[in-house]
Each structure stands twice: as C-alpha cells, then as structure tokens.
Design an enzyme around this catalytic site. Structure first.
Site, PDB file in Angstrom:
ATOM      1  N   HIS A   1       0.731  -1.294   0.073  1.00  0.00           N
ATOM      2  CA  HIS A   1       0.107   0.035  -0.160  1.00  0.00           C
ATOM      3  C   HIS A   1       0.866   1.301  -0.021  1.00  0.00           C
ATOM      4  O   HIS A   1       0.439   2.276  -0.219  1.00  0.00           O
ATOM      5  CB  HIS A   1      -0.910  -0.084   1.237  1.00  0.00           C
ATOM      6  CG  HIS A   1      -2.162  -0.670   0.845  1.00  0.00           C
ATOM      7  ND1 HIS A   1      -2.280  -2.018   1.331  1.00  0.00           N
ATOM      8  CD2 HIS A   1      -3.342  -0.453   0.375  1.00  0.00           C
ATOM      9  CE1 HIS A   1      -3.508  -2.563   0.930  1.00  0.00           C
ATOM     10  NE2 HIS A   1      -4.073  -1.726   0.633  1.00  0.00           N
ATOM     11  N   GLY A   2       2.044   1.169   0.454  1.00  0.00           N
ATOM     12  CA  GLY A   2       2.807   2.523   0.435  1.00  0.00           C
ATOM     13  C   GLY A   2       4.343   2.171   1.044  1.00  0.00           C
ATOM     14  O   GLY A   2       4.466   1.356   1.744  1.00  0.00           O
TER      15      GLY A   2
END
Lengths: 467, 166
Positions: A321-322
C-alpha cells in the site's frame, strides 16, 4: 485520466464505446488496447514506455517458462521474471523509502532524487506476476497472442486501481466474450452506482475528514469526539472512494463484455476483522493468499510457522500500500489482529451479541485507518492519543454537534450505503413491471446528480491512486 | 521430431528476447531517471501555482532579496527564485522555490539549504521546540531543475502542489 473526470465520461468513454461496437469482432481487442494505452498515457506519457516494456518482457517470460516446463529449467526462468518485476516495482516505489531507511539507521546522508510513481504499477505488476506463476504451475497455457496479453495487463477499466484480475479468470474472455444489451445495461448501472458513491459520498465525506486532519496537522487542538469524527469520516471516504472506483471498473468491464470479479462485499458489516478482510479489496487478498500465503505453507504447518506466514503476508500487504513505515505497521497490525482472533478471540467473539461483534470490528478498522491516513508513524500515534484524550481539547464541543447535525443526511446515506440496504433499493432485477422503470429513472437521477456534483465541486481526489 | 526442433528454436528465441528486454528496461529506467530530473516547467507557472496556495497573511514575499540575505546567493544567477518567510521572528516558516539555470548549481544550493535548516534547528530548539520540529520535518525536494523547500505546518500541501505541477 480518472473515471470521474469530464474528459473520461463525455469524450473518452463514448468514443471508445462507439468504435468498439461499430468495428468487427477481430479488431475489438485492438481498439480496447489502443484506448487503454491512450487512457494511461493521458496524464503520464513518459511511463507508457515502461508499461509496454513490462508487457513485452512478461509476454516472453510466460512463453519461456511454458517452453522450459518440458526440460525443468522453468524455475530459474520464473525466479528471474519475478525478480525483474519486483525490481521495477521496487525501483519506482520503494527506492526513496529504502534510502531514507538506510540514512536513518546508519546515520548517513545518501542523496537521491524523487521519482514519480507510475500510476497503477502495483496493480499491473501483480497481474503480470500472477500470470507468470499460473503458467509455471501449469494452470494456464502461455498466451500466444501478444495483443491479448497486452490487453490483459493494460485494459483500462482495471488498469490504475484494480481489481487485480488473475489471468486464469479472464483467459477465455480475452479470446471470446459476449456483449449484450442486458450486460451493457448492467455495466452502466454499476458505473453510475460507483461514480455516485465516489463523487457524492466519498468526496463529500472526504471534506469533513480533510478539515479535521488539516486542523490536526496545523497543531489545532480538537475534542476527542472531533478526532473520532475525522477518523470515521476517513473510514467512510476510503470505502466509497475505492469501492466506487472498483464498481466503475466492473461496470466498464461489463460494457465491453468482460465479467470482472467484485472487489468489495460490504466490508463494514463484518463481525470480525477476519471477515472484514474477506470482504475488503478481495482481489488483493486473493493474490496474497494464492501467491504468498499458500506457497509459504498456509495454515497446514506448525503454529509457529503459521504465525510467521501470516505476519509475512500482512507486512507485505502493508508495504504494497505504500513505501512508509506506517503502512508496514498497518499491515502488521492486521496480521496480529488476525492471529489473535484465530487462536484466542474467536471463541469469545462468537458468544457475544452480534451488535458487539460489529462494534469491535469497526473499532479495530477505524483505528487501523489512522495508521493509513497519517503522514508518518509519529503523526498516527499523536492522532490516536488525541482520540483517547491525550493532547486533545476536552471530550466534546458544540462544533462537534454542528459537524454531525449539519451533515446528518450525508452520515445517514453513508451508513446505509455501506450495507446491502442501499444496493437492495437499486437492485433492478428485484422489481417487476413498472417498478423496473422506476429504478431506471432513479439511476438517471443519480447520474444527473453526480454530474452536477462534479460541475459544482472541485474536490475530487482519488485515494488509491498512490498505490 | 520437427515439432520438437521448432520448440527448441522458439525457446531460444524467446529466451534471447527476454534478456534483450531486461537490457531495454534498464536503459529505459536510466532514461526516465535522467528525463524526470530535467523536466522543464516554466518558472512562472510553478511560482503562480505555489503563490496561490500561500494565502497566509503572516508570510512575507522576500523573493527579490531573500536568497542573498539568508543563503548568500545571487538571485540573478538562477532562472527563477520565489521565497516566502514568516513575518514573525518567532516562527521558522519558510517556503523556497528555485529554478536553476544549470544542474551544477543544485549541489551548492542543497548544501546551503540543509546547513541553514541545521543551524535554525539549533537556534530554535531551546526556546521554540515546536518550530524546531517544523524544521526537522522540512520538505526538501529536488526535481529536474527545481529545488523546493517548505518549512511549514502546511508543508505537505505545498509539497503536493509542487509534485503535481512537475
């Protein structure tokens, strides 16, 4: 280009649909591929080259693995292919994060220049890897037609924000699929619902969150209730934003004759965190289960190894996700919750009233989103502290009531539309006779409302773009 | 027999294509890395977009003399300079945007910026720890011919605007 832009709705989509339907069957995939490349290149022409190279590389790797299966060198080929794919993803997504981490750990000052993240790279890389692994496992044959393979990777409905489509699920549809008025209508309805979820609910509730979060980041102290309002607003925003986009993707797929699997199944009605993750971003969960969790041994191993497997999967989910530590923590947070639920809490959860189960699940989910929306770990911990009264300005203020009451319709609509109730009202097939026409009128009103919203409101972010 | 030899040939060709593509990917990444670092956006456009977002009355436009005064560099040597500082001496807030004429100017500017931030952290840490914290969280981005610095509680917003622009 985003689905909720005027360029897409009034220019790109109509032109693509007209060309797709008037041209003969043997060029339909070519039209879809060209339009997908235009769609991708619209905002970021420089990265179209990366995508084309990635398509070609994975196409040849698929064939290579397929040929080598006969002489058992396929393992080396699949390892090289996965390493190259992960290298590309890692370079664009995790390069800065890695250097920052090294700088922080070793106290060095290695300099680097930030690179733009190619949109959708996490999604299309995962699709490519799923194809290669499926070919390696012998579940599918390597795609011989490069245009069909390119379309699988680049098809615009699912290109930039998923769902992550497994090749095995779409292989036949790439060769042959049936378009019909009924399917087209169904697709249009999906698209309208997704667009209105994203624009009317997601964007509007997002403004409440933005205002709370901006005040918080500016150091303005707010009440405990206001901090919760902010976190709950984000909880709703991210759901309507992402599930709306996924609905639009499924709808667009149907307009072109494809059947894509749904990515969300009312996650906020879940009675446990385990159930929540069966309903949230289903395609990502499926990907990690099929290509990481099961190959690691899944749950058919010792307790220690099972816990290790779960933690690895959830750490990777967070990292996907990041490229920030708060995302990694967010992943591990869920990993730990799932382990606790499976080995300890499950027996107790089943005994408590259903309302309490919902409350527990939503509490954990809302807390989880704090790690997700915060800029870094420190900021998320400060936000959580303020949610329990540390560093906040009292428990409740009149302005909190104002935020709730002045937006009561929005909150109510948000809560209803998180459940199957909202969809049930719009379920056209559930009606007969004239009532069917009424639902059609409702959809048209919804579309007009959404377009009006888009005209009058410039706040139109898309949260999952950065992944 | 013939099918088998065809397969071997296909397999070799595929393998060669694969390795060529790895080479192309590496070359492409090098190209992208160089290209994105030299992407050209007119300074006026970047300045306008950032100026529009700085609507804080407490920020003072010192674009014409700020760089010389606070960093010791001549504004005329660069394609464009925009600088805002807080008009309150107790505040460390600062926004700086510079477009260089030549890539070789970047290193000295970057060093000066990091040094100034370090010095100011030392200045502020005892009597205004919140300002020292802002300085620690300063956004420094070098992209193409641009150098962007934001020491502000809204640094994230300014950064977003800057990145979107380029």
């Amino acid at each position: 280009m985003v689905f909720s832009s005027f360029t897409f709705i009034f220019t790109f989509l109509p032109i693509t649909l007209i060309l797709y339907y008037i041209l003969p069957r043997n060029v339909k995939n070519i039209i879809l591929l060209i339009s997908s490349l235009v769609f991708y290149a619209w905002g970021e022409p420089i990265y179209i080259g990366l995508m084309i190279l990635s398509i070609l590389f994975n196409y040849f790797c698929g064939k290579d693995i397929y040929y080598k299966k006969k002489n058992s060198k396929a393992t080396i080929s699949i390892v090289i292919a996965i390493i190259v794919n992960l290298f590309i993803l890692g370079f664009f997504k995790y390069y800065g994060f890695l250097i920052d981490t090294i700088n922080a750990l070793v106290k060095t000052e290695i300099k680097y220049r930030q690179l733009e993240l190619p949109i959708g790279i996490s999604f299309y890389t995962f699709q490519a890897i799923s194809y290669l692994i499926d070919v390696y496992r012998g579940e599918v044959k390597a795609q011989k037609n490069i245009l069909n393979f390119a379309l699988y990777i680049a098809m615009f409905p699912q290109l930039i924000a998923g769902p992550i489509v497994r090749y095995v699920d779409i292989e036949q549809q790439l060769k042959w699929r049936e378009e019909s008025f009924q399917k087209f209508g169904e697709g249009t309805r999906y698209f309208i619902v997704g667009l209105s979820k994203k624009v009317i609910l997601g964007n509007s509730i997002g403004k409440i969150f933005e205002s709370v979060n901006q005040n918080f980041n500016s150091g303005i102290k707010m009440s405990v209730v206001m901090m919760w309002i902010g976190a709950i607003a984000y909880t709703l925003q991210i759901y309507f934003d992402f599930s709306g986009y996924s609905d639009m993707a499924v709808g667009l797929g149907k307009m072109f004759g494809f059947d894509l699997k749904k990515n969300f199944d009312y996650p906020y009605i879940s009675k446990s965190v385990t159930e929540f993750w069966r309903r949230w971003h289903i395609s990502l969960g499926t990907w990690f289960r099929e290509y990481v969790y099961i190959p690691l041994g899944g749950n058919r191993v010792s307790l220690k190894k099972h816990i290790r497997n779960l933690l690895i999967v959830w750490m990777l989910t967070g990292l996907w996700h990041g490229a920030q530590w708060n995302f990694v923590f967010w992943g591990i947070y869920y990993g730990v919750l799932l382990i606790v639920e499976k080995y300890y809490l499950k027996q107790y959860l089943e005994r408590i009233p259903s309302g309490m189960q919902h409350f527990y699940t939503m509490l954990m989910v809302v807390i989880g989103w704090v790690f997700f929306f915060s800029e870094n770990m420190r900021s998320s911990l400060r936000y959580l502290e303020a949610m329990i009264g540390i560093g906040s300005k009292g428990l409740i203020h009149t302005e909190d009531c104002f935020v709730v009451l002045s937006n009561w319709g929005l909150w109510l609509a948000g809560i209803i539309c998180c459940t199957s109730l909202g969809a049930g009202i719009l379920e056209r097939n559930g009606y007969k006779g004239y009532k069917k026409w009424i639902t059609d009128i409702v959809y048209m009103i919804l579309l007009v409302m959404t377009i009006s919203w888009l005209i009058t409101d410039s706040f139109n972010p898309f949260l999952y773009f950065r992944f | 027999m013939r099918k088998e030899s065809n397969d071997v040939l296909n397999s070799r060709m595929t393998c060669i294509c694969k390795y060529f593509l790895i080479l192309f990917i590496v070359l492409y990444i090098i190209f992208v890395y160089s290209y994105t670092s030299t992407k050209d956006v007119p300074f006026d456009k970047a300045e306008k977009a950032l100026k529009n977002s700085i609507n804080d009355e407490n920020m003072l436009d010192v674009s014409s003399r700020g760089l010389k005064r606070y960093y010791g560099f001549n504004t005329a040597e660069y394609e464009g300079v925009m600088m805002y500082i807080s008009n309150n001496g107790m505040s460390a807030e600062e926004i700086l945007l510079i477009k260089v004429n030549d890539d070789t100017q970047i290193n000295e500017l970057e060093e000066a910026i990091r040094q100034r931030i370090k010095n100011r952290i030392n200045d502020f840490k005892n009597y205004a720890p919140d300002q020292a914290e802002l300085l620690k969280n300063a956004e420094i981005i070098i992209k193409g011919k641009y150098i962007f610095v934001a020491v502000s509680k809204n640094a994230g917003t300014y950064k977003k605007i800057f990145l979107q622009l380029l």
